[in-house]
Structures are given as structure tokens and as C-alpha cells.
Motif scaffolding. Structure first.
Motif, PDB file in Angstrom:
ATOM      1  N   TYR A   1       0.852  -1.202   0.000  1.00 31.96           N
ATOM      2  CA  TYR A   1       0.000   0.000   0.000  1.00 31.96           C
ATOM      3  C   TYR A   1       0.886   1.250   0.000  1.00 31.96           C
ATOM      4  N   ALA A   2       1.872   1.226   0.907  1.00 29.11           N
ATOM      5  CA  ALA A   2       2.720   2.402   1.069  1.00 29.11           C
ATOM      6  C   ALA A   2       3.599   2.615  -0.158  1.00 29.11           C
ATOM      7  N   VAL A   3       4.134   1.513  -0.709  1.00 29.94           N
ATOM      8  CA  VAL A   3       5.036   1.647  -1.858  1.00 29.94           C
ATOM      9  C   VAL A   3       4.249   2.104  -3.088  1.00 29.94           C
TER      10      VAL A   3
ATOM     11  N   ILE B   1      -4.552   6.098  -0.637  1.00 25.74           N
ATOM     12  CA  ILE B   1      -4.924   5.838  -2.036  1.00 25.74           C
ATOM     13  C   ILE B   1      -4.347   4.486  -2.471  1.00 25.74           C
ATOM     14  N   GLY B   2      -3.089   4.229  -2.088  1.00 23.34           N
ATOM     15  CA  GLY B   2      -2.445   2.963  -2.463  1.00 23.34           C
ATOM     16  C   GLY B   2      -3.254   1.775  -1.970  1.00 23.34           C
TER      17      GLY B   2
ATOM     18  N   ILE C   1       4.691   1.183 -10.578  1.00 20.14           N
ATOM     19  CA  ILE C   1       5.984   1.284  -9.890  1.00 20.14           C
ATOM     20  C   ILE C   1       7.056   1.813 -10.848  1.00 20.14           C
ATOM     21  N   VAL C   2       7.008   1.374 -12.109  1.00 19.19           N
ATOM     22  CA  VAL C   2       8.051   1.786 -13.055  1.00 19.19           C
ATOM     23  C   VAL C   2       7.900   3.262 -13.416  1.00 19.19           C
TER      24      VAL C   2
ATOM     25  N   SER D   1       7.879   7.122  -7.130  1.00 16.75           N
ATOM     26  CA  SER D   1       7.650   7.616  -5.759  1.00 16.75           C
ATOM     27  C   SER D   1       6.174   7.568  -5.391  1.00 16.75           C
ATOM     28  N   GLY D   2       5.400   6.742  -6.093  1.00 14.93           N
ATOM     29  CA  GLY D   2       4.034   6.488  -5.652  1.00 14.93           C
ATOM     30  C   GLY D   2       2.975   7.159  -6.507  1.00 14.93           C
ATOM     31  N   LEU D   3       1.744   6.674  -6.362  1.00 14.71           N
ATOM     32  CA  LEU D   3       0.620   7.242  -7.116  1.00 14.71           C
ATOM     33  C   LEU D   3       0.382   8.683  -6.724  1.00 14.71           C
ATOM     34  N   VAL D   4       0.519   8.980  -5.421  1.00 18.05           N
ATOM     35  CA  VAL D   4       0.303  10.346  -4.957  1.00 18.05           C
ATOM     36  C   VAL D   4       1.640  11.073  -4.984  1.00 18.05           C
TER      37      VAL D   4
END
Lengths: 358, 262
Positions: free
Chosen positions: A276-278, A290-291, A321-322, A326-329
Motif C-alpha cells: 500500500y505504502a510503496v 490511495i495505495g 511502480i516503473v 515515488s508512488g501514485l500520490v
């Protein structure tokens, strides 16, 4: 309060109608909300630079404590969840003091170890108590009170054969079968309310001394200690807070599913929470929320693809991820991505133009 | 009156003697220089004073109180702050926020107070922010208030680190090569900044290679070589001391006398 809950239920009905094309039903929404709370619990430790994966263990503690309190002792839901949080927080102190001296992957391994200890304790708790009582009966320690307890309680059963063999049967946590028939007391609005409380707490935390100290520790632990920050203290406080949030998620989810068993809180869960965090990113609190929601909703939304579901799910995560490391947000990342594709397009257009000219 | 006293301080890393029986006295309100060739043990000494490292033997006294076994945050709270040779700002935070962190030891408001916007939190936050703004102005950094510290120019980063060391209202500041990488004009400006701090009554211990800065600001200079204190005196005395010249430049093989004197 009553009309607020009614209002919320109205809102929720409309929301679920809106979300129905995505295959998100109420249980899925509840699952998403619990995951978001868990995401925030790991966000706190990651934000402080601690790679701790103890959340699964604390979630189990919160779940078992609060479920026992509602089911066996007849406590109210809020009080038993609060007690679960406090128990997890108290257990976090002696765990955190030695373990938080470790760093990075070493901390991760030690905290995974803690989670496994909790899981295996839950698995074997009944057997442990059984053999302990058996030993007490054989040694005739507190014999009378044990026998009378066994007669009145349906948890404990003691039979003494003529040949002197003692059989003890104890059932509280239910071992691998878990606890069944838990009253479904939690509702969606409670999850939303708790999520909002945690988010408010984290927003205020970021604007407080403790929150700034957390950010400083993540960036440079030694320099932070030279700023007068008690690094050991801050790390332990954050560890306790994170444990309490995870315990609340456990208590809430335990009262949604009717059944809890130790396999719910194993290594798989910890990997999910980390994902979730990644996936969401840890730059702001919105990332893990959001993750968690995306990661939980995706398998349902992709149900239409039937057997290709797992594959497409994996490809979407891989892509995220690619292209958004640094994440969706990540506002900067999105801008970069837009610029990247725009540049590509203009370059391509220019190439086409060049080709046309020659 | 001494504010800082090192008594027979040794620091051994296995067989390596980083510091060996070092004695030093820093008087209140003075600017004291610490020089020595690379690897002489200067940064080790600063680390020992600021609590990041602890001496193998000996005592460090701050205002008569033993501090050589204290943790870094306690030492900051009683009034010693520092800067680093390789700048260690909190790069992901703005210059202003770096100065808020620098004042951590002064804050008292608890998490509960900030959760519910209680008066003490609001009051404290206002004073901390005001002080941060003042410090930015004092070091000529107003133009970068909301810039991330990691993206500042080199000189600005050095100045911000000094402002951050000052933020905790220390009695003693340890500066570890504050002018490394600066041009002569910037070095001179920094020297004036150091003298302004002294005028405010703050004692300063500064590690420096630039002799012009040492002459500009220092009341007294200590010289460290291979972990031993080899000389002490005013900047002028030190410049003429044959042992110091030998340590920095080596000796003439034939005469065993310092080259500069021939």
C-alpha cells in the motif's frame, strides 16, 4: 449523531451506486477502508525512517483482544477496540526499546519475527494453557477452584479418568480454527469516522514538534540528535502510535468478518501493507490511503477479465511502480510523466515533419 | 572562567589513537581555533564534545559539569550546538523548517496541545516561527525562506547550518570547517558573522584551515597533530611556532630545522 449516521448511509448508498461499475460492493469498500487505516499505520513508521513490519502482529493483538472483550465479556465495541489499542500500545514499548536500535532491513526482519511470534502464540495459546492446567491438576495446585471453574465455564473442561489420566480441554482463541461467530458490530460509517480521525491526527502531527522531529530523524538521525531531539524516545513513541492504529484496524475488521484466525495476520498481510505504502507513495499521508484503496479495489474491478485478472492486476502494479516510482500520490512525478509523453509526441511530430521534408 | 574543559581525553579506535591525552581550556566569550593537518583528530574531538562519540579515557567538562557520557540531545539542551564539515542540513525541508527543527530543544508544547490547537501550542509556534524568520534575516537568507535546503547554493547551505546551530540559543557553538569551499570574500563575511556571535556572548570553537580567518577571529589557537595537542597560543605565536610549521610542512631532511626559517 443519529441524523448524521442516516445522512452518511444515504451518501454511502449513492457512492456504492456510483462505484458499482467498478464492482465495488459494500464489503469491498469496508475492506478498502480497513486497508487504508493499515496503510496509515505503516506510513507513520516509514515517515520516521523506520522500516518496521510489525503492523500485522499488532493488528492481530488488537483483533483478538477486542473480539474477546465483545464476545466473551459483552463489552461495547468502542470500549473493546480502545482496550485493544491500549494493549497493543503497551506491548509495543518493550518490543520497540531493543528492536528500534536496528536499522533498515535488519529492523524489518526483527519486526517480521515479532509478527510471527504473535501469530504462533495465537495458534498455540489454547494448547499452552491446556498443558499448564493439566500440570496444575496433576500437582494438585489450586485443584478445587480449577474443578469448580471447569464445571461452570464452557471454555474449560477437565476429566479425570479412573487410572489417574487427566484430560484438559481449553478453548479460547481456537488455535488454527480461530474464533467463530463474532457479532458483526462494525459498520462502514465507523471505519470512515476512524479513518478521518487518524488523518486529522496525522495532519496535526506534521505541524507539531514531534512531527518535525520525525521528519528530521528520517533524513539524518545523528544531525537530529544534535538538534536536541531524543531519537530513541521519538522512535518509540511513533512505534507505539503505529501499533495502536494497526490494533484499531484489527479490532474493526474483526467485527466485520464474523471469524478471525491466525492466518489472517501472517507475513502475507505485512507484504500487502508494505505494498500500500510503496504503491501510493510515502511523501504524504494520502499516498498509503490511495495505495491501499487502489490495491484492494483492483482485483474486484478487474473481475470482468476473468482468468486474465491476475495478470492484468500485476501489469498495472508493475506499470505504476516503473512510471511513478515515488508512488501514485506524487504531484511532481505526474507532471514529469505528462511532460515526458508530451515531449515524446512533439519529438515524434518533428521527426515526421523532417521525414516529410526530405 | 572556562566554559569547556578537556582533561586527558583519549579516543582509541582499536589500535588507532585518534586522540591521545588531549588537554584544552576554552574561556567564556572567546573564539578559539583548532587547527592541524588532515587526520589530526579535529573532527573526532568535536564529535566527542557534541556527544556523537565518547572518549575512551578522560573527562570533558562543560560549565564544570561532566558531559563525556551524555547523549547528543542532552548536550544540545544544556547549550552546545555544532555544524558539520560535510554539511548536514535536512535537505527535504525548507530553510525555515530547518530552523524550526534547530529550535527543537526550546519547545515545550506536547502532541496533545497541537492536536487541539491549545494556546500554549499556538503561542509557542508563533515565537518559534518568528525566531526562525529573524535568524534567516540575520544570516541574509530571507530570499530562500521557502526553498528546500538541499537545493540551496553552497554558501547559503553553510550559512543556514550556522543559523541552525544558533537557533537552539547555545552557549557554545562548535564550527567544523565553516569556510570549506568558500572564496576569500565569503570567508571574510563569515569571519564577521563569527565576531557578531562573539559580541552576543556566545563562545565559539572553530576548526579551520584558512589562516586568514584564524587571524581575523581567533583569540587563541590550539594545534592538533596525530591526536596530540602540540601547541597553543595566540594566532601570531602559532604562526611562528616551529613545531606547527613542522607539522604542516614537514622538516628539512638535512637540518631537521623548519624549511620556512631557512
Amino acid at each position: 449523531m443519529g441524523f448524521l449516521i442516516d445522512g452518511f448511509n444515504q451518501l454511502q448508498t449513492w457512492l456504492l451506486i456510483l462505484l458499482s461499475p467498478l464492482n465495488i460492493t459494500e464489503p469491498v469498500l469496508q475492506f478498502m477502508l480497513v486497508s487504508a487505516i493499515l496503510g496509515l499505520s505503516i506510513y507513520l513508521t516509514l515517515y520516521t525512517g523506520m522500516f518496521s513490519l510489525a503492523n500485522g502482529g499488532f493488528m492481530a493483538i488488537g483483533a483478538y483482544v477486542s473480539v474477546l472483550l465483545t464476545q466473551q465479556a459483552g463489552w461495547s465495541l468502542s470500549l473493546s477496540i480502545l482496550t485493544g489499542m491500549i494493549v497493543a500500545g503497551i506491548i509495543a514499548v518493550p518490543i520497540g526499546l531493543p528492536v528500534l536500535r536496528l536499522r533498515d532491513i535488519y529492523l524489518a526482519i526483527a519486526t517480521i519475527g515479532f509478527g510471527e511470534v504473535v501469530r504462533i502464540m495465537a495458534l498455540n495459546f489454547d494448547d499452552l494453557v491446556e498443558s499448564f492446567i493439566k500440570w496444575m491438576v496433576q500437582k494438585e495446585i489450586l485443584f478445587d477452584s480449577l474443578i469448580s471453574r471447569a464445571e461452570t465455564s464452557d471454555m474449560l473442561d477437565i476429566t479425570i479418568r479412573d487410572n489417574g489420566n487427566v484430560r484438559v480441554n481449553f478453548e479460547l482463541l481456537g488455535g488454527a480454527r480461530g474464533i467463530k461467530g463474532i457479532p458483526v458490530m462494525a459498520e462502514t460509517w465507523m471505519l470512515v469516522l476512524f479513518l478521518i480521525i487518524v488523518i486529522y491526527f496525522i495532519i496535526r502531527l506534521h505541524r507539531s514538534r514531534l512531527g518535525r522531529a520525525m521528519a528530521a530523524i528520517r533524513q539524518d538521525e545523528q544531525a537530529a540528535s544534535n538538534m536536541g531531539i531524543d531519537v530513541v524516545y521519538v522512535k518509540n513513541v511513533v512505534f507505539v502510535l503505529s501499533a495502536m492504529i494497526a490494533a484499531a484496524a484489527g479490532g474493526l475488521s474483526g467485527h466485520l468478518t464474523r471469524i478471525i484466525d491466525p492466518s489472517n495476520y501472517g507475513f502475507d498481510l505485512v507484504v500487502d501493507i508494505l505494498a500500500y505504502a510503496v504503491l501510493g507513495g510515502t511523501q504524504t499521508w494520502a499516498g498509503p490511503v490511495i495505495g491501499a484503496m487502489v490495491l484492494r479495489a483492483l482485483p474486484e474491478t478487474l473481475r470482468g477479465f476473468s482468468e486474465l485478472r491476475g495478470l492484468i492486476n500485476g501489469l498495472i502494479l508493475l506499470g505504476a511502480i516503473v512510471y511513478l516510482p515515488s508512488g501514485l500520490v506524487d504531484i511532481k512525478g505526474f507532471r514529469g510523466l505528462v511532460a515526458y509523453f508530451r515531449n515524446n509526441r512533439t519529438q515524434r511530430k518533428e521527426m515526421v515533419k523532417d521525414n516529410a521534408n526530405t | 572562567m572556562p566554559i569547556l574543559e578537556l582533561k586527558h581525553v583519549s579516543r582509541h579506535f582499536g589500535g588507532l589513537l585518534a586522540l591521545e591525552d588531549v588537554n584544552m581550556i576554552v574561556e567564556v566569550g572567546k573564539v578559539v581555533g583548532l587547527i592541524g593537518p588532515n587526520g589530526a583528530g579535529k573532527t573526532t574531538m568535536i564529535n566527542n564534545i557534541s556527544g556523537l562519540d565518547h572518549p575512551t579515557n578522560g573527562e570533558i567538562l562543560f560549565q564544570g559539569q561532566a558531559i563525556h557520557k551524555q547523549t547528543p540531545h542532552k548536550i544540545t539542551q544544556i547549550g552546545i550546538t555544532r555544524t558539520y564539515q560535510n554539511i548536514r542540513l535536512f535537505g527535504d525541508m525548507t530553510a525555515h523548517d530547518n530552523l524550526l527543527i534547530g529550535q527543537h530543544a526550546r519547545g515545550r508544547a506536547t502532541l496533545l496541545e497541537s492536536l487541539f490547537f491549545l494556546p500554549r501550542y499556538l503561542e509557542e509556534e508563533r515565537t518559534l516561527r518568528q525566531r526562525a524568520t529573524e535568524l534567516l534575516a540575520q544570516f541574509g537568507l530571507e530570499h530562500v525562506t521557502n526553498t528546500l535546503a538541499g537545493t540551496l547554493s553552497y554558501g547559503d547551505q553553510r550559512r543556514l547550518e550556522m543559523a541552525r546551530a544558533l537557533a537552539a540559543n547555545p552557549k557554545l557553538i562548535l564550527l567544523d570547517e565553516p569556510t570549506a569551499g568558500m572564496n576569500p570574500t565569503e570567508t571574510h563575511e563569515l569571519g564577521e558573522q563569527i565576531l557578531r556571535l562573539r559580541a552576543m556572548g556566545i563562545t565559539i570553537l572553530v576548526i579551520e584551515h584558512d589562516m586568514s580567518l584564524i587571524h581575523q577571529v581567533c583569540d587563541e589557537v590550539y594545534v592538533l597533530n596525530f591526536g596530540c595537542m602540540i601547541a597553543q597560543g595566540t594566532p601570531t605565536e602559532i604562526r611562528a611556532n616551529p613545531l606547527v610549521i613542522e607539522a604542516y610542512l614537514g622538516v628539512d631532511e638535512d637540518s631537521r630545522s623548519p624549511r620556512l626559517h631557512t
